[in-house]
Design a protein around this motif. Structure first.
Motif, PDB file in Angstrom:
ATOM      1  N   UNK A   1       0.828  -1.208   0.000  1.00 13.59           N
ATOM      2  CA  UNK A   1       0.000   0.000   0.000  1.00 13.59           C
ATOM      3  C   UNK A   1       0.863   1.260   0.000  1.00 13.59           C
ATOM      4  N   UNK A   2       1.929   1.251   0.786  1.00 15.56           N
ATOM      5  CA  UNK A   2       2.824   2.397   0.868  1.00 15.56           C
ATOM      6  C   UNK A   2       3.484   2.672  -0.484  1.00 15.56           C
ATOM      7  N   UNK A   3       4.014   1.624  -1.100  1.00 13.04           N
ATOM      8  CA  UNK A   3       4.661   1.785  -2.401  1.00 13.04           C
ATOM      9  C   UNK A   3       3.637   2.184  -3.462  1.00 13.04           C
ATOM     10  N   UNK A   4       2.445   1.594  -3.380  1.00 14.14           N
ATOM     11  CA  UNK A   4       1.393   1.937  -4.332  1.00 14.14           C
ATOM     12  C   UNK A   4       0.963   3.385  -4.214  1.00 14.14           C
ATOM     13  N   UNK A   5       0.912   3.898  -2.982  1.00 14.77           N
ATOM     14  CA  UNK A   5       0.549   5.295  -2.775  1.00 14.77           C
ATOM     15  C   UNK A   5       1.589   6.230  -3.398  1.00 14.77           C
ATOM     16  N   UNK A   6       2.854   5.882  -3.201  1.00 13.55           N
ATOM     17  CA  UNK A   6       3.923   6.685  -3.809  1.00 13.55           C
ATOM     18  C   UNK A   6       3.812   6.650  -5.326  1.00 13.55           C
ATOM     19  N   UNK A   7       3.575   5.468  -5.855  1.00 14.76           N
ATOM     20  CA  UNK A   7       3.436   5.316  -7.310  1.00 14.76           C
ATOM     21  C   UNK A   7       2.278   6.158  -7.836  1.00 14.76           C
ATOM     22  N   UNK A   8       1.183   6.174  -7.105  1.00 16.80           N
ATOM     23  CA  UNK A   8       0.016   6.949  -7.507  1.00 16.80           C
ATOM     24  C   UNK A   8       0.330   8.441  -7.529  1.00 16.80           C
ATOM     25  N   UNK A   9       1.040   8.901  -6.507  1.00 20.59           N
ATOM     26  CA  UNK A   9       1.413  10.317  -6.465  1.00 20.59           C
ATOM     27  C   UNK A   9       2.361  10.670  -7.602  1.00 20.59           C
TER      28      UNK A   9
END
Length: 374
Positions: A74-82
């Motif tokens: 989730x953390x990596x996915x959030x960064x990717x989304x940003x």
């Protein structure tokens, strides 16, 4: 490890510059070569907000290993989304994909760019860990498979990479969350550059448009037709569109009625400066509240405010299409206003709506309603 590392004020500044220049952005990107590119900006802005507000809630110290592994995804996915959101906004505003950090490799310090290496991290730590084409971010003919991620503390996470080559040893892939945070912050801070781009583009557009002189006409109706076209060019469906349309209806009313001209002409003379003000503001590309509005404000006058419900319904009838659900009630509303000497006896629902608006506006002004914005 501090998780609220994305300063909210930067997002707020970005949202504000969009709001302040929305007329320009709609005109420039709402239909750009047949595509609504502004919707991409809106979507990216909203998802950046989701990331900024939600990352602090991600628990990277959870005691359950399975939960911790998913939290890392989730953390990596959030960064990717940003990151993708920032890149998309840059692409729209610059009409290219080459944002300034495209080849930057100062965060992970690998032979490939940080973006490419982050893509590898994202894949290995959860996006598609059971179908990897690389063990180091450089595409290979071999296939690799990652274990679940685990933490050794202090924000250090790792996965084991297994190869489909029987002769290749397993390899550990380690990432420090501090590096992920640094990578994310750099891209988030590019919002400052995007703010400057929007401001510069909008300022340049306003400067160019203000140098184009608007044609001056003698009669109000001719001038209003010119202003309608100029407002469309300069502000699209915003700016003074509503005020100009209302003025066109008032000055273009057929006047097929028998009513004292002095009341009608006095009202039209009083709102004439509104046209001049719109002219000057469009010329200078400055949309501000007008000093005079064509619609009289009547609620502060006791003799008018007590009939405000019926007056408002008549205005809704004028403005809305004939399918309005309360249209059948309009004759009774008109009768109430006639009985109270607000509308003359000849007014019916069949009267041209432009004439009805003109008569109602003129009478309300004559009875003391305000048109000046004071």
């Amino acid at each position: 490890m501090k998780m609220d590392f994305l300063e909210p004020y930067l997002l707020e500044d970005f949202k504000q510059v969009i709001s302040d220049n929305e007329d320009f952005l709609i005109l420039e990107y709402g239909n750009n070569n047949g595509k609504n590119k502004l919707n991409c900006v809106y979507s990216a802005r909203d998802w950046i907000q989701v990331v900024v507000n939600s990352i602090p809630s991600i628990d990277l110290k959870h005691k359950n290993q399975d939960v911790l592994s998913l939290n890392m995804v989730q953390f990596i996915g959030a960064i990717d989304l940003l990151v993708e959101s920032v890149q998309q906004i840059h692409r729209v505003l610059n009409n290219d994909k080459n944002y300034p950090l495209l080849k930057d490799n100062t965060t992970f310090r690998k032979s490939i760019s940080d973006d490419d290496y982050f893509s590898h991290i994202r894949a290995a730590f959860g996006t598609h860990p059971v179908n990897l084409v690389s063990k180091n971010g450089i595409k290979s003919k071999k296939r690799y498979f990652a274990s679940w991620s685990s933490s050794s503390g202090n924000g250090i996470f790792s996965v084991h990479l297994y190869s489909n080559d029987p002769n290749e040893k397993d390899e550990e892939l380690t990432i420090d969350c501090k590096e992920l945070i640094s990578y994310c912050q750099k891209r988030y801070e590019h919002l400052t550059g995007l703010i400057n781009i929007i401001t510069k583009q909008a300022t340049q557009f306003k400067s160019e448009q203000s140098k184009i002189l608007i044609t001056k006409k003698e009669t109000p109706l001719e001038q209003l037709y010119i202003l309608r076209a100029e407002n469309k060019k300069r502000f699209g469906d915003d700016g003074y569109k509503c005020e100009i349309e209302e003025l066109i209806e008032l000055y273009g009313a057929p006047k097929k009625f028998n009513f004292p001209n002095v009341i009608i002409n006095n009202y039209l003379d009083q709102i004439r400066p509104c046209i001049d003000e719109i002219f000057e503001n469009l010329q200078s590309m400055c949309i501000v509240d007008l000093m005079i509005y064509p619609s009289p404000r009547y609620n502060y006058k006791p003799n008018l405010s007590k009939h405000s419900y019926y007056i408002q319904k008549i205005y809704e009838h004028i403005i809305r299409s004939d399918y309005w659900h309360q249209r059948d009630m309009i004759p009774s509303f008109i009768e109430v206003l006639k009985e109270n000497d607000i509308l003359p006896d000849f007014v019916t629902i069949d009267l041209d709506k432009r004439d009805l608006r003109l008569i109602l506006n003129a009478i309300l002004y004559n009875e003391g309603a305000k048109i000046a914005n004071v």
